[in-house]
Design a protein around this motif. Structure first.
Motif, short mmCIF file in Angstrom:
data_model
loop_
_atom_site.label_atom_id
_atom_site.label_comp_id
_atom_site.label_asym_id
_atom_site.label_seq_id
_atom_site.Cartn_x
_atom_site.Cartn_y
_atom_site.Cartn_z
N ALA A 69 -16.75 11.27 -17.04
CA ALA A 69 -16.22 10.04 -17.36
C ALA A 69 -15.26 9.47 -16.36
O ALA A 69 -15.41 8.34 -15.84
N ARG A 70 -14.40 10.41 -15.67
CA ARG A 70 -13.51 10.08 -14.56
C ARG A 70 -14.14 9.59 -13.68
O ARG A 70 -13.85 8.62 -12.87
N GLU A 71 -15.36 10.31 -13.11
CA GLU A 71 -16.01 10.01 -12.11
C GLU A 71 -16.56 8.70 -12.22
O GLU A 71 -16.56 7.75 -11.30
N LEU A 72 -17.23 8.26 -13.32
CA LEU A 72 -17.87 7.04 -13.80
C LEU A 72 -16.84 5.95 -13.66
O LEU A 72 -17.06 4.93 -13.07
N PHE A 81 -13.02 -3.08 -7.03
CA PHE A 81 -12.05 -3.65 -6.22
C PHE A 81 -12.22 -3.29 -4.70
O PHE A 81 -11.37 -3.55 -3.93
N GLY A 82 -13.22 -2.58 -4.14
CA GLY A 82 -13.62 -2.25 -2.85
C GLY A 82 -12.51 -1.37 -2.40
O GLY A 82 -11.95 -0.58 -3.08
N LYS A 83 -12.03 -1.97 -1.17
CA LYS A 83 -11.10 -1.24 -0.40
C LYS A 83 -9.63 -1.28 -0.83
O LYS A 83 -8.66 -0.48 -0.48
N ASP A 84 -9.68 -2.05 -2.09
CA ASP A 84 -8.18 -2.08 -2.72
C ASP A 84 -8.22 -0.97 -3.76
O ASP A 84 -7.00 -0.74 -4.30
N TYR A 85 -9.23 -0.54 -4.06
CA TYR A 85 -8.96 0.85 -4.83
C TYR A 85 -8.36 1.86 -4.29
O TYR A 85 -8.85 2.34 -3.08
N ARG A 86 -7.35 2.60 -4.94
CA ARG A 86 -6.38 3.85 -4.13
C ARG A 86 -6.79 4.86 -5.14
O ARG A 86 -6.39 5.01 -6.26
N SER A 87 -7.49 5.90 -4.40
CA SER A 87 -8.15 6.98 -5.52
C SER A 87 -6.95 8.09 -5.60
O SER A 87 -6.79 8.85 -6.66
N ASP A 88 -5.99 8.13 -4.71
CA ASP A 88 -4.55 8.84 -5.01
C ASP A 88 -4.12 8.70 -6.06
O ASP A 88 -3.42 9.55 -6.88
N SER A 89 -3.89 7.30 -6.37
CA SER A 89 -3.08 6.86 -7.67
C SER A 89 -3.95 6.48 -8.61
O SER A 89 -3.48 5.92 -9.53
N ASP A 90 -5.22 6.44 -8.38
CA ASP A 90 -6.35 5.85 -9.59
C ASP A 90 -6.20 4.58 -9.89
O ASP A 90 -6.01 4.36 -11.35
N ASP A 91 -5.49 3.74 -9.10
CA ASP A 91 -5.53 2.29 -9.31
C ASP A 91 -5.62 1.59 -8.28
O ASP A 91 -6.25 1.75 -7.35
N ASN A 101 -2.27 -20.30 -14.42
CA ASN A 101 -2.98 -21.45 -14.16
C ASN A 101 -4.56 -20.88 -13.55
O ASN A 101 -5.47 -22.02 -13.53
N HIS A 102 -4.74 -19.68 -13.50
CA HIS A 102 -5.87 -19.21 -13.08
C HIS A 102 -6.54 -19.92 -11.68
O HIS A 102 -7.91 -19.77 -11.49
N VAL A 103 -5.70 -20.28 -11.02
CA VAL A 103 -6.05 -21.04 -9.40
C VAL A 103 -5.51 -19.93 -8.35
O VAL A 103 -6.05 -19.56 -7.68
N ASP A 104 -4.23 -20.07 -8.68
CA ASP A 104 -3.46 -19.25 -7.47
C ASP A 104 -3.66 -17.81 -7.85
O ASP A 104 -4.00 -17.10 -8.75
N LYS A 105 -3.40 -16.98 -6.60
CA LYS A 105 -3.78 -15.49 -6.62
C LYS A 105 -2.50 -14.78 -6.39
O LYS A 105 -1.49 -15.26 -5.56
N LEU A 106 -2.31 -13.66 -7.31
CA LEU A 106 -0.86 -13.08 -7.10
C LEU A 106 -1.25 -11.43 -6.87
O LEU A 106 -2.60 -11.07 -7.39
N SER A 107 -0.36 -10.78 -6.52
CA SER A 107 -0.71 -9.35 -6.40
C SER A 107 -0.27 -8.50 -7.50
O SER A 107 0.78 -8.56 -7.93
N TYR A 108 -1.47 -7.34 -7.93
CA TYR A 108 -0.91 -6.61 -9.28
C TYR A 108 -1.46 -5.18 -8.75
O TYR A 108 -2.36 -4.99 -7.94
N VAL A 109 -0.90 -4.52 -9.64
CA VAL A 109 -1.47 -3.14 -9.81
C VAL A 109 -2.24 -2.94 -11.07
O VAL A 109 -1.94 -3.31 -12.06
N VAL A 110 -3.61 -2.69 -10.69
CA VAL A 110 -4.66 -2.48 -11.82
C VAL A 110 -4.98 -1.28 -12.12
O VAL A 110 -5.49 -0.44 -10.99
N SER A 111 -5.11 -0.75 -13.43
CA SER A 111 -5.44 0.44 -13.99
C SER A 111 -6.57 0.33 -14.85
O SER A 111 -6.44 -0.55 -15.69
N ALA A 112 -7.52 1.26 -14.66
CA ALA A 112 -8.62 1.41 -15.77
C ALA A 112 -8.06 1.81 -17.29
O ALA A 112 -7.12 2.64 -17.05
N VAL A 113 -8.53 1.08 -18.07
CA VAL A 113 -7.94 1.61 -19.60
C VAL A 113 -8.99 2.16 -20.22
O VAL A 113 -8.88 3.20 -20.93
#
Length: 323
Positions: A69-72, A81-91, A101-113
């Motif tokens: 499951a973790r590998e999947l 996320f391509g190159k933006d994925y960080r395998s060391d922190s799994d995010d 507004n769903h127009v501008d882009k902001l920086s986020y830390v994203v984790s799988a739930v």
């Protein structure tokens, strides 16, 4: 917390166990899997159990923690996320749509739930986003909500290759929970051929706790909010001092049942157990002494039905006090 009144003993004997804290394991049969994950009403003779509100980080089931499951999940995150994925922190440290507004882009830390494999081989990935600081780490405060992201993916190349391609990205579509975490994700069936998400989310502050249930339809590559704030639980145990006029704790167990009106969406049923205690009128409260209190049950039943736009209370009463 100060539990100097007998309320806790009263409530522990009255409350039933909370709804299942499981997140659904990855499966090739969505309908069968989510049917098993929907909470059912406990037997009235079952031992009482007080279950606290969602933790800052939602628990993962044993099935979701297997190496497979973790590998999947890691493969799905890399595809999204391509190159933006960080395998060391799994995010991932990624630019996502501004939730306002769903127009501008902001920086986020994203984790799988959580994630789900569908019968046709496609997959759904549910992820949590938190605002990132200049160092690339999450900077969520206690009152910060988690942001719901849902990605639909399809196999790329040969099935055994383990490669995925993103079919649809739904970024920062809802803000839920606290401490930067959106809450506990449950895969459910909202009706015949209507897969959905039920997210148990909440907040604790100043000794008060509230937990709510958010429902989303995730059919046909869309995520539609059906209700974001059905009260499931509340207490003021952290503020229950001897001079607090009223102390309470109420827990609701939820499940789905066929709609009485024959509609496409099932009805949501919630059974509540709990009680409140008020200081007996005319009593002078002495320092460091528990005043006599009068207990009142807050048991009840509520039925919510889908009215074409969302879930509305159609029978009974939600006995959870607001905070």
């Amino acid at each position: 917390m100060n539990y100097r009144t007998p309320l806790v003993l009263l409530l522990v004997s009255a409350l039933l166990g909370a709804c299942s804290d499981k997140t659904a394991p990855a499966s090739t049969d969505l309908a069968a899997d989510v049917a098993a994950d929907v909470p059912t009403v406990a037997d009235e003779t079952a031992p009482a159990e007080h279950v606290p509100p969602p933790a800052a980080t939602a628990p993962r089931t044993e099935a979701m923690n297997t190496p497979q499951a973790r590998e999947l999940e890691a493969g799905l995150m890399r595809a999204v996320f391509g190159k933006d994925y960080r395998s060391d922190s799994d995010d991932a440290l990624a630019d996502l749509s501004d939730p306002d507004n769903h127009v501008d882009k902001l920086s986020y830390v994203v984790s799988a739930v959580s994630h789900k494999l569908l019968p046709d081989g496609r997959a759904i990935l549910v992820a949590n986003a938190e605002t990132a600081n200049t160092e690339g780490t999450a900077e969520s405060a206690h009152a910060s909500s988690g942001l719901l992201n849902v990605f639909f993916l399809a196999p790329k190349g040969q099935p055994e290759s383990g490669q995925w391609q993103v079919v649809k990205r739904l970024e920062n579509i809802a803000a839920l929970g606290s401490s930067g975490q959106l809450g506990e994700v449950h895969w459910v069936m909202l009706g015949a051929n209507k897969p959905g998400l039920a997210i148990r989310h909440g907040y604790t502050g100043q000794g008060y706790t509230i937990t709510q249930l958010a429902l989303f339809d995730i059919g046909d590559g869309k995520v539609t909010a059906l209700d974001g704030g059905i009260d499931l639980y509340s207490d003021n145990m952290g503020a229950c001092t001897p001079d607090m006029d009223e102390c309470w704790m109420v827990e609701g167990k939820w499940r789905f049942a066929p709609a009485r009106n024959g509609g496409a969406y099932d009805d949501l049923l919630i059974d509540f157990k709990g009680a409140s205690e008020k200081i007996k009128p005319g009593v002078t409260v002495k320092p460091d002494e528990d005043p006599p209190r009068i207990a009142t049950p807050l048991n009840g039943h509520a039925r919510y039905g889908f009215d074409g736009k969302g879930y509305k209370l159609v029978e009974g009463k939600n006995t959870v006090p607001g905070v």
